[in-house]
Motif scaffolding. Structure first.
Motif, short mmCIF file in Angstrom:
data_model
loop_
_atom_site.label_atom_id
_atom_site.label_comp_id
_atom_site.label_asym_id
_atom_site.label_seq_id
_atom_site.Cartn_x
_atom_site.Cartn_y
_atom_site.Cartn_z
N ALA A 158 0.83 -1.21 0.00
CA ALA A 158 0.00 0.00 0.00
C ALA A 158 0.87 1.25 0.00
N THR A 159 1.96 1.20 0.73
CA THR A 159 2.87 2.35 0.77
C THR A 159 3.60 2.52 -0.55
N ASP A 160 4.25 1.46 -1.02
CA ASP A 160 5.11 1.55 -2.20
C ASP A 160 4.34 1.90 -3.47
N ILE A 161 3.17 1.32 -3.65
CA ILE A 161 2.45 1.47 -4.92
C ILE A 161 1.52 2.68 -4.92
N TRP A 162 0.88 2.98 -3.74
CA TRP A 162 -0.14 4.02 -3.74
C TRP A 162 0.16 5.20 -2.82
N ALA A 163 0.50 4.96 -1.55
CA ALA A 163 0.66 6.07 -0.61
C ALA A 163 1.78 7.03 -1.01
N LYS A 164 2.82 6.49 -1.65
CA LYS A 164 3.92 7.34 -2.10
C LYS A 164 3.53 8.21 -3.29
N LYS A 165 2.41 7.87 -3.93
CA LYS A 165 2.03 8.57 -5.15
C LYS A 165 0.89 9.57 -4.95
N ASN A 166 0.02 9.35 -3.95
CA ASN A 166 -1.12 10.25 -3.81
C ASN A 166 -0.79 11.44 -2.92
N SER A 167 -1.59 12.49 -3.02
CA SER A 167 -1.30 13.74 -2.32
C SER A 167 -1.42 13.61 -0.81
N LYS A 181 -7.33 -4.48 -7.14
CA LYS A 181 -6.36 -3.39 -7.21
C LYS A 181 -4.93 -3.88 -7.40
N LEU A 182 -4.51 -4.82 -6.55
CA LEU A 182 -3.11 -5.25 -6.59
C LEU A 182 -2.79 -6.06 -7.84
N TRP A 183 -3.67 -7.00 -8.20
CA TRP A 183 -3.37 -7.90 -9.31
C TRP A 183 -3.26 -7.19 -10.65
N LYS A 184 -3.82 -6.01 -10.76
CA LYS A 184 -3.74 -5.26 -12.02
C LYS A 184 -2.38 -4.61 -12.24
N GLN A 185 -1.60 -4.50 -11.18
CA GLN A 185 -0.33 -3.78 -11.25
C GLN A 185 0.73 -4.58 -12.01
N PRO A 186 1.62 -3.89 -12.74
CA PRO A 186 2.72 -4.60 -13.42
C PRO A 186 3.63 -5.28 -12.41
N VAL A 187 4.26 -6.35 -12.83
CA VAL A 187 5.03 -7.18 -11.91
C VAL A 187 6.18 -6.41 -11.26
N ASN A 188 6.71 -5.39 -11.93
CA ASN A 188 7.83 -4.65 -11.35
C ASN A 188 7.42 -3.76 -10.18
N LYS A 189 6.11 -3.64 -9.92
CA LYS A 189 5.63 -2.87 -8.76
C LYS A 189 5.61 -3.73 -7.49
N MET A 190 5.81 -5.01 -7.63
CA MET A 190 5.72 -5.91 -6.48
C MET A 190 6.97 -5.84 -5.62
N PHE A 191 6.79 -5.85 -4.32
CA PHE A 191 7.92 -5.82 -3.39
C PHE A 191 8.80 -7.04 -3.61
N HIS A 207 3.30 -10.91 -16.58
CA HIS A 207 3.49 -9.47 -16.76
C HIS A 207 2.84 -8.65 -15.65
N THR A 208 1.88 -9.21 -14.97
CA THR A 208 1.22 -8.50 -13.88
C THR A 208 1.36 -9.31 -12.59
N ILE A 209 1.09 -8.63 -11.47
CA ILE A 209 1.13 -9.33 -10.17
C ILE A 209 0.09 -10.43 -10.15
N GLY A 210 -1.04 -10.18 -10.79
CA GLY A 210 -2.09 -11.20 -10.85
C GLY A 210 -1.67 -12.45 -11.58
N ASP A 211 -0.79 -12.29 -12.59
CA ASP A 211 -0.29 -13.47 -13.31
C ASP A 211 0.45 -14.41 -12.36
N ILE A 212 1.17 -13.84 -11.42
CA ILE A 212 1.89 -14.66 -10.43
C ILE A 212 0.91 -15.26 -9.43
N ALA A 213 0.00 -14.40 -8.94
CA ALA A 213 -0.93 -14.84 -7.89
C ALA A 213 -1.85 -15.96 -8.36
#
Length: 422
Positions: A158-167, A181-191, A207-213
């Protein structure tokens, strides 16, 4: 979110921590692009932290300072002050402890908080996160982003992908949000997934986190074995659990107080070393640091390891080898002789640019093996006396004569913490 079986976990991250501390201490540069970087005249000329303004120019952490200044000629460059950053980080830890006693240091600028038991005292999770942000900003000048989840992994993502980006700098990732929300993200966004691992996943068709999950764990393990070898099952399971937002580990105060498995020091040299005497000088200095650390922690080791990287930078050579000594020890000269023998056995005579020493196989040093050829009682007493002097007056209070030569780095290293100036 706050059901009896669920926890409420924060991952609090300090925004551009080193740069934020410098801006707080130097108000004149608050509206300027600021980076904290090592000495550009040496190989330490790397950007350690870049403020948001500098990032708008394309400046990134870990790039060379020269490249950063080409992007932003008006860049304000601050030299690192590691002891000060550590002090500020500890101040922030104390602020977190006003909200919960369950605070786990993850790094100098990231900490986990379990606030499950604090909700009825301080309000809902977002209210607590805002209160923490305000208090840290008021007392230190540092902005904090907070990821909220029911476990540490969800909070981290939540911190790395979203909290660091929103105001607002706050984001909540619930288990029910993982698929949407998480599974749609590209795999390089995963910790835990860097550029190399991203390439591996791409070649596996993921290619996405969901592909791994969505990949059944036995199948993912099979794919990892074929790509990385037979010992990759644990790695595969860590990746699968991360992608699914699963994490059972508790927030554990005092994590860094657990006994170490090894003690080591490494340094990148200010220039290439080729002469035996130059390399031996640094090997001895590093060995002394390692053994002193072991003695201060009450350990001695069975296994000495030596690592080395040689020039050229584009195609470096090197090695990392270890050997078991006849007896466990933390005596500098004994470890140095073993390290020196190991180094010369594997060195290819190319110019040395980085070298490291490590002791492992650690045991308690309260008991030790007496030998016929060494007065262990006398050497241990001497080590204890010199350690006491260095602890009281600084590590440069007593140095070996070899460290006064041009190759010696002991005086410079005494002014640093973690490779950066105090």
């Amino acid at each position: 979110m706050t059901g009896k079986s669920e926890r409420t976990i924060f991952l609090a991250d300090c925004q551009s921590f080193y740069a934020s501390v410098e801006k707080a201490d130097h108000p004149w540069c608050r509206e300027k692009p600021v980076v904290v970087a090592g000495d550009p005249a040496l190989r330490s000329g790397i950007v350690l932290a870049a403020c948001p303004i500098a990032k708008e120019y394309g400046v990134t952490t870990a790039e060379r300072l020269g490249a950063a200044m080409n992007k932003c000629p008006e860049l304000v460059v601050m030299r690192p002050r590691m002891q000060h950053y550590i002090d500020v980080s500890l101040m922030i830890t104390q602020i977190y402890k006003e909200y919960t006693d369950l605070v786990e240091i993850f790094s100098i600028d990231e900490q986990f908080l379990d606030v499950t038991g604090s909700l009825r005292l301080f309000g809902d999770p977002v209210t607590i996160a805002r209160s923490i942000q305000q208090k840290v900003l008021q007392q230190t000048g540092v902005k904090v982003r907070v990821g909220i989840g029911t476990n540490k992994m969800l909070a981290k993502l939540a911190t790395d992908i979203w909290a660091k980006k929103n105001s607002e700098g706050i984001f909540t990732l619930n288990p029910s949000d993982v698929e949407g929300k998480l599974w749609k993200q590209p795999v390089n966004k995963m910790f835990g997934v860097g550029s190399r691992m991203t390439g591996h996943f791409t070649r596996l068709g993921m290619h996405t986190i969901g592909d791994i999950a969505r990949t059944p764990l036995p199948l993912l393990k099979d794919k990892f074995r074929k790509r990385f070898g037979k010992q990759s099952d644990i790695h595969a399971e860590v990746m699968w659990r991360t992608a699914n937002g699963l994490d059972d580990s508790p927030v554990t105060p005092g994590t860094f107080l657990t006994p170490p498995k090894s003690v080591g020091h490494m340094m990148t040299l200010p220039r290439d070393y080729l002469e035996n005497s130059e390399v031996e000088t640094v090997l001895l200095e590093l060995t002394e640091e390692v053994c002193r650390d072991c003695r201060s922690k009450g350990f001695m080791g069975w296994v000495v390891s030596v690592s080395c990287m040689c020039s050229p930078y584009e195609q470096p050579t090197g090695f990392s080898r270890q050997m078991k000594m006849p007896d466990p020890t933390n005596h500098t000269n004994t470890v140095f002789e073993a390290a020196k023998a190991l180094f010369y056995r594997y060195w290819d005579r190319m110019p040395v640019r980085r070298v490291g020493i490590m002791l492992s196989g650690l045991i308690d040093d309260s008991g030790y093996q007496l030998t016929l050829f060494e007065d262990q009682i006398k050497t241990r007493a001497l080590d204890k006396a010199t350690d006491h002097i260095k602890e009281r007056f600084g590590s440069a209070a007593i140095i070996r004569a070899s460290s006064l030569r041009a190759a010696g780095q002991a005086m410079m290293r005494s002014q640093k913490i973690g490779g950066h100036y105090k």
